[in-house]
Each structure stands twice: as structure tokens, then as C-alpha cells.
Write an enzyme that holds these catalytic residues in place. Sequence first.
Site, mmCIF file in Angstrom:
data_model
loop_
_atom_site.group_PDB
_atom_site.id
_atom_site.type_symbol
_atom_site.label_atom_id
_atom_site.label_comp_id
_atom_site.label_asym_id
_atom_site.label_seq_id
_atom_site.Cartn_x
_atom_site.Cartn_y
_atom_site.Cartn_z
ATOM 1 N N CYS A 169 12.186 68.222 37.543
ATOM 2 C CA CYS A 169 12.708 67.020 38.195
ATOM 3 C C CYS A 169 14.218 67.113 38.063
ATOM 4 C CB CYS A 169 12.179 65.757 37.532
ATOM 5 S SG CYS A 169 13.062 64.248 38.043
ATOM 6 N N THR A 202 10.353 66.421 43.671
ATOM 7 C CA THR A 202 9.237 65.645 44.217
ATOM 8 C C THR A 202 9.253 65.653 45.738
ATOM 9 O OG1 THR A 202 9.438 64.210 42.272
ATOM 10 C CG2 THR A 202 7.998 63.453 44.032
ATOM 11 N N THR A 241 7.992 64.566 37.686
ATOM 12 C CA THR A 241 7.644 63.171 37.935
ATOM 13 C C THR A 241 6.126 63.018 38.068
ATOM 14 O OG1 THR A 241 7.747 63.412 40.338
ATOM 15 C CG2 THR A 241 9.799 62.807 39.204
ATOM 16 N N ARG A 275 10.100 58.712 46.253
ATOM 17 C CA ARG A 275 9.074 59.713 46.517
ATOM 18 C C ARG A 275 7.840 59.512 45.638
ATOM 19 N NH1 ARG A 275 13.959 59.086 46.883
ATOM 20 N NH2 ARG A 275 14.385 60.218 44.969
ATOM 21 N N CYS A 320 15.781 67.747 44.881
ATOM 22 C CA CYS A 320 14.782 66.774 44.435
ATOM 23 C C CYS A 320 13.442 67.486 44.466
ATOM 24 C CB CYS A 320 14.752 65.546 45.341
ATOM 25 S SG CYS A 320 13.386 64.414 44.968
ATOM 26 N N LYS A 379 18.069 57.573 36.019
ATOM 27 C CA LYS A 379 18.477 57.039 37.315
ATOM 28 C C LYS A 379 19.269 55.742 37.157
ATOM 29 C CE LYS A 379 14.795 58.966 40.272
ATOM 30 N NZ LYS A 379 15.638 59.600 41.294
#
Length: 224
Positions: free
Chosen positions: A193, A85, A125, A49, A83, A164
Site C-alpha cells: 500500500c 489498491t 489494504t 478504493r 496506489c 492518510k
Amino acid sequence: MNNTLGILGGLGPAASCYFYDLLVRLCPANRDQDHPDLLLYSKASIPDRSAYLLGRGESPLQALTEGIALLARAGAGAIAVPCATAHHWHGGMQAATDVPVLNMLALTAKTLQKQGVTKAALLATEGSYVSGAFANALENAGIAPLLPTREGRKALMDVIYGIKSGNMPGNETLEALAAPLLAQGAEKVILGCTELSLFAKAGLDDRYIDAMQVLAEQFLMLNS
């Protein structure tokens, strides 16, 4: 309403696992049957994203709407997307189905508004900062968003992509990123986030609000 809840996950996988963990821990259940029925579609193949919002890579919108539509066809009565974003495309996701798609950004802003917060630090983010979706949700609720410096934003992205890839730092890393914004008068620090939400798993003080926990709490209320 159909009480089966749908989760479009994989954004990223560790955050989705934590979201499911939150749903289990927050549910006031005494037995298996007190928990909601869940459909979890971990669609990790959805394009990045933030990369797209920064002008790199493929738009995730088609993959997001395909995931939403699949959950709706499978019988979900409401859908959550852990999520932040991805909520830049919330309108497009909601347009893909008549099933309610919860808006984590608006829910977090409403929660802060109810608490009387007027200034909040937003840790998110780079894609979220560029899209402005989270900041707009806060401003619409009368809350001034405080954002990190360019250097702070880069450090945040390093932390997020590190998580991640399986590198979870200690909470002191998050606290160092939040400190300049608290010094500017932030009354709350938003974990905006879902990778950052994993810091809450280890325990944070009440200066922090986890957007993913807000989403989980509201999601469970649909099943009550």
C-alpha cells in the site's frame, strides 16, 4: 516513445509526494536536465478504493479512467498510478488509453521472482485483500502470498487511514505487523500500500520490499 512521464496521484496525496521524491532521488542525474519531464495529476477526489471493494461508496473506475485519459491527452508517454489498491482496475485504466499504464503489482511480483523469493508477506489494504489482485500477481509469479489475520488486517487499515489523516507512526508499528508473517517463513515483506511505503522513507532493512519504489525504478527506466 514520448519520454514525458505521467503520474495519476492523490491516492493519497502524501504517497504521491513520496513517489515524486523517489523519482528525484533514484534518477542518476547530474543536472536538472537529466531528470525526466513529469506530468502529475493529483486527483484526490477519486472515490475510496477500499471502501468500494468492501461494498461501500462509489466505484472509482470512472474517475481513474478520466485521470488516465487526461494525462494521455496532456502528452504523457507512460503513466504510473502510485496506489496499489487502484490496480484492481488496471485493465480498465489501460483500456482508456494506448499509452502504457505500468502495473505495480506485476512489476513487484516479477522483481521478487528474479530474487528467488517463494513466500512473501503482503501488507496491504483490506480492499486489496478482498480484490485478490496483488495476491494473484504473486501467485502468477510462483510466489505464495502470506496474509495477516483478521485482527492484523484491521490493525493495518487503522495504520493506513491514520497515515492518510497525518498520523505517521514509528517503524516499530510496521515491524510488529510484519513479525507474525516473518515467523511463518516469509522471505520478504511487501509494502503493498503506498501509504505503507512512507515507512521506507525512514529506513527499513532488506527483509522489506517497497512496491512503490519498484514502480519508481521501472518508471525511470522508460526514460533512459
